[in-house]
Design an enzyme around this catalytic site. Structure first.
Site, mmCIF file in Angstrom:
data_model
loop_
_atom_site.group_PDB
_atom_site.id
_atom_site.type_symbol
_atom_site.label_atom_id
_atom_site.label_comp_id
_atom_site.label_asym_id
_atom_site.label_seq_id
_atom_site.Cartn_x
_atom_site.Cartn_y
_atom_site.Cartn_z
ATOM 1 N N LYS A 196 5.550 -9.467 -20.114
ATOM 2 C CA LYS A 196 5.233 -8.223 -20.489
ATOM 3 C C LYS A 196 3.856 -8.216 -21.111
ATOM 4 C CE LYS A 196 7.032 -6.198 -18.397
ATOM 5 N NZ LYS A 196 8.188 -6.574 -17.736
ATOM 6 N N HIS A 231 8.762 -31.385 -28.280
ATOM 7 C CA HIS A 231 8.317 -32.207 -27.077
ATOM 8 C C HIS A 231 6.878 -31.954 -26.515
ATOM 9 C CE1 HIS A 231 12.441 -33.865 -27.341
ATOM 10 N NE2 HIS A 231 13.012 -32.453 -27.216
ATOM 11 N N LYS A 264 2.457 -3.162 -8.013
ATOM 12 C CA LYS A 264 3.949 -3.019 -8.520
ATOM 13 C C LYS A 264 5.219 -3.376 -7.451
ATOM 14 C CE LYS A 264 7.417 -0.828 -10.442
ATOM 15 N NZ LYS A 264 7.642 -1.388 -11.670
ATOM 16 N N GLU A 293 10.747 -13.049 -20.761
ATOM 17 C CA GLU A 293 10.269 -11.504 -20.328
ATOM 18 C C GLU A 293 9.241 -10.980 -21.432
ATOM 19 O OE1 GLU A 293 10.295 -10.124 -17.900
ATOM 20 O OE2 GLU A 293 10.420 -8.042 -18.499
ATOM 21 N N TRP A 321 -3.726 -1.863 -1.661
ATOM 22 C CA TRP A 321 -3.623 -3.216 -2.127
ATOM 23 C C TRP A 321 -4.345 -4.450 -1.196
ATOM 24 C CZ3 TRP A 321 -0.426 -7.772 -2.740
ATOM 25 C CH2 TRP A 321 -0.452 -8.573 -4.151
ATOM 26 N N CYS A 374 0.930 -1.168 0.118
ATOM 27 C CA CYS A 374 -0.008 -0.228 0.098
ATOM 28 C C CYS A 374 0.839 1.296 -0.029
ATOM 29 C CB CYS A 374 -0.859 0.046 1.239
ATOM 30 S SG CYS A 374 -1.727 -1.429 1.680
ATOM 31 N N GLU A 431 0.708 -9.672 -18.911
ATOM 32 C CA GLU A 431 0.525 -8.857 -17.860
ATOM 33 C C GLU A 431 -0.095 -7.558 -18.033
ATOM 34 O OE1 GLU A 431 3.569 -7.394 -15.141
ATOM 35 O OE2 GLU A 431 4.986 -7.361 -16.740
ATOM 36 N N ARG A 490 1.735 1.397 -5.918
ATOM 37 C CA ARG A 490 1.851 0.426 -4.835
ATOM 38 C C ARG A 490 0.525 -0.249 -4.613
ATOM 39 N NH1 ARG A 490 6.501 1.528 -1.793
ATOM 40 N NH2 ARG A 490 5.651 0.517 -0.033
ATOM 41 N N ASN A 499 1.117 0.727 6.015
ATOM 42 C CA ASN A 499 1.614 -0.282 4.885
ATOM 43 C C ASN A 499 2.342 -1.205 5.574
ATOM 44 O OD1 ASN A 499 2.756 -1.317 2.721
ATOM 45 N ND2 ASN A 499 4.393 0.072 2.673
ATOM 46 N N GLY A 500 1.971 -2.366 5.483
ATOM 47 C CA GLY A 500 2.579 -3.731 6.066
ATOM 48 C C GLY A 500 1.756 -4.455 6.363
HETATM 49 C C1 F6R Z 1 6.801 -7.565 -14.103
HETATM 50 C C2 F6R Z 1 7.014 -7.135 -12.804
HETATM 51 C C3 F6R Z 1 7.487 -8.087 -11.612
HETATM 52 C C4 F6R Z 1 8.442 -7.738 -10.805
HETATM 53 C C5 F6R Z 1 8.541 -8.555 -9.632
HETATM 54 C C6 F6R Z 1 9.734 -8.518 -8.685
HETATM 55 O O1 F6R Z 1 6.767 -6.471 -14.920
HETATM 56 O O2 F6R Z 1 7.512 -5.858 -12.771
HETATM 57 O O3 F6R Z 1 7.441 -9.487 -12.142
HETATM 58 O O4 F6R Z 1 9.751 -7.853 -11.545
HETATM 59 O O5 F6R Z 1 7.455 -8.337 -8.861
HETATM 60 O O6 F6R Z 1 9.646 -6.924 -8.214
HETATM 61 P P1 F6R Z 1 11.150 -6.177 -7.700
HETATM 62 O O7 F6R Z 1 12.245 -6.161 -8.755
HETATM 63 O O8 F6R Z 1 10.593 -5.150 -7.114
HETATM 64 O O9 F6R Z 1 11.581 -7.378 -6.637
#
Ligand code: F6R
Length: 609
Positions: A486, A505, A604, A482, A74, A2, A489, A27, A100-101
């Site tokens: 992208k 396979h 995030k 990756e 969140w 959050c 998501e 967040r 937050n926590g």
């Molecule tokens: C995808 C994305 C997530 C983060 C993952 C780790 O685009 O952003 O998969 O890479 O949650 O987050 P961090 O790097 O902040 O530990």
């Protein structure tokens, strides 16, 4: 996960908190709320859904007042609802808390407080803080918060205000980020510097076990044991615009375009001008330690994990150290063998991801030295590591990680080259070519961004298809993973990544005209095999987008549409290949009309296990 904010000063506190929350929405964004004290009376507004809904309410019914705290949520405990949104209030409504926590012992505290007559309204862990502070309040809100902290277990950044003392905000931190913004005749509280950067460039970064009393004209800092402390203000090194979208439609688009600059900042001072050496003092490792390494374990989540896979490949190939890469959430269960002289490398944009933090602790507990590759300065993962190399990408706000990913790879590649230099495990000519190629990445990124219109055309051609495959091999298998992450998501298009060698396979059964394949076939060790795999797919009527090098005319007959990338050593190619794949995902999601900066169900930073 959050975000919290607070403001005290002569201006309208609710509006300033709302602006701060807008910068923290990355967040969490399932509900939000603000509490204001005006003329000694608390007023609270909460709304479910995106923050703008709260903004519309504030525009229609302004809440004037010089003191406010706010929260964007969140959900972890309790579904998104107005009742579960913060701020949470004491029984008498005179104390408000944002948090937050996670309060780990909240159930026990809640039972105790309920038995003592407190009435709970929400299903959240946070509400216990409001009731606990109410119970412990004896004319001094700061002391009541400190006493509450004594019995709370878990992680928190909190801001507390009360009608009884409408001239202050009390804030405290344990394992969740917190800064106090320093103004003139006004002050701020926030989870993150980005939330206050529009207002000030000076903050106090609050450490674990510290608390603050924030008034209009003063900020007093303490240990949570009550003893006063002094610390120097931190001057935020990036401009206010870095936390705003500017002319871009989305933060993700802005951050994709910031990559040349972010790469330059990451490289600065770390590769000598003559490209003859990598300098990474903050690794905090002596040449003897590097020479003595027996094993490297890299660990991270999501996009950062994909960067870790590239790092593993590089470290093994160049520095000849056995290397493993684990998903952080799996590391503990695997119970990896830690030999003497094992190095852990944890990778995280936020420096706050709980799974990565727990993996870091596991590696340290088992005796490994741990180095962090992190973006957020002073984050908990950075602090708990023995060495840290910051990727210097600046704030990343879009939920989908872009510039942090290329910065993570760049950093891991520098680490691998550095290890190889010290261990003398690769020919100097090869290392020099790699250093030069790394230094050239920012210019190649500029060129790739210039080609964005070509990617837009591809997005216009393929956006309606619901299924896709991303194929790569060797060092570009993580690039395929990756690229697929992208796309899925932010556009919700089903995207699977495979080693192209695995197709026969099983997955090749999926191939049909309605499933397109993005195949990474740049020049290098696995090129011929990739061409063979592309032929197999086209022979089964599957459309193929080939990520191929400029000037490779021969490969064109094996693909439907090219994404052209400038040539570079194969080991460096994951950095440049990332950009067009980010743009492809971005434009497909944009044409589909998705909420790119805030995809459904995501936050995030994931600060829960
Ligand atoms: C995808 C994305 C997530 C983060 C993952 C780790 O685009 O952003 O998969 O890479 O949650 O987050 P961090 O790097 O902040 O530990």
């Amino acid at each position: 996960m959050c975000g919290i904010v607070g403001y005290i000063g002569p201006r309208e506190a609710a509006g300033i908190c709302y602006e701060g929350l807008r910068r923290l929405e990355y967040r969490g964004y399932d509900s939000a709320g603000i509490a204001v004290i005006r003329d000694g009376r608390m007023d609270v507004v909460k709304r479910v859904g995106k923050l703008r809904i709260l903004g519309e309410t504030l525009a229609a019914e302004p809440m004037p007042g010089p003191l406010a705290i706010g929260h964007t949520r969140w959900a972890t405990h309790g579904k998104p609802s107005e009742t579960n949104s913060h701020p949470h209030l004491s029984c008498d409504g005179k104390i408000a808390v944002v948090h937050n926590g996670i309060i780990e012992n909240y159930a026990e505290l809640r039972d105790q407080l309920t038995a003592e007559g407190h009435e709970f309204k929400s299903q959240t862990d946070t509400e216990v803080i409001a009731h606990l502070v109410e119970k412990l309040y004896d004319g001094d809100i700061f002391q009541a918060v400190l006493k509450a902290i004594e019995v709370m277990r878990g992680a928190y950044a909190i801001a507390v205000i009360t009608e009884h003392e409408p001239d202050k905000i009390v804030a405290a931190r344990l394992r969740s980020p917190l800064v106090i913004g320093i103004g003139e005749g006004e002050n701020y509280v926030a989870s993150d510097m980005a939330a206050v950067r529009q207002e000030t460039d000076k903050v106090y970064v609050i450490d674990d076990g510290e608390a603050a009393i924030v008034t209009r004209d003063d900020i007093k800092l303490f240990k949570v044991t009550g003893e006063p402390i002094a610390k120097d203000p931190y001057v935020i090194p990036w401009p206010a615009e870095a936390a705003a979208k500017g002319e871009h439609k989305h933060f993700m688009h802005k951050e994709i375009h910031e990559q040349p600059e972010a790469m330059r900042a990451c490289l600065a001072g770390r590769i000598t001008e003559a490209a003859d050496r990598v300098i990474l003092e903050s690794l905090n490792m002596t040449p003897e330690e590097i020479r003595g390494l027996k094993k490297v374990i890299l660990t991270a989540c999501g996009t950062a994990y994909h960067a870790g896979l590239v790092g593993r490949f590089m470290i093994e190939k160049l520095a000849r150290i056995p290397a493993e890469c684990d998903l952080a959430a799996e590391l503990q269960a695997r119970d990896p063998v830690i030999l003497d002289n094992t190095l852990g490398i944890v990778i995280s944009q936020s420096g706050e991801t709980m799974d990565t933090l727990l993996a870091l602790r596991e590696l340290k507990a088992k005796g490994a030295k741990v180095v962090a590759v992190v973006n957020r300065v002073d984050s908990v993962i950075a602090r708990e590591s023995d060495g840290v190399v910051y990727i210097q990408a600046g704030p990343e706000i879009g939920v989908a990680s872009t510039k942090a990913y290329t910065g993570q790879i760049l950093t891991l590649e520098m680490i691998a080259v550095h290890f190889a230099e010290v261990r003398q495990t690769a020919p100097e000519a090869e290392l020099k070519a790699l250093r030069r190629a790394l230094l050239a990445c920012p210019d190649q990124a500029v060129e790739l961004l210039r080609r964005e219109p070509d990617v837009v055309k591809l997005a216009e051609k393929y956006w309606q298809l619901h299924n896709s495959l991303y194929l790569g091999r060797g060092i570009n298998l993580p690039s395929a993973m990756e690229g697929a992450l992208k796309l899925k998501e932010i556009s919700y298009v089903h995207a699977e990544a495979y080693s192209a060698g695995e197709m026969k396979h099983g997955p090749i059964a999926l191939v049909c005209p309605d499933l397109y394949t993005v195949a990474i076939a740049v020049q290098g060790q696995v090129y011929e095999q990739m061409v063979g795999n592309m032929q197999e797919i086209r022979a089964r009527s599957g459309p193929v987008i080939g990520v191929v090098n400029d000037g490779d005319e021969a490969i064109r007959e094996h693909l439907d549409d090219p994404i052209l990338v400038p040539p570079c050593p194969e080991l460096v190619s994951p950095i440049t290949i990332a950009l067009p794949l980010q743009l492809l995902a971005y434009h497909i999601a944009d044409i589909r009309g998705e909420d790119i900066d805030q995809p459904r169900n995501l936050a995030k930073t994931v600060t829960v296990e």
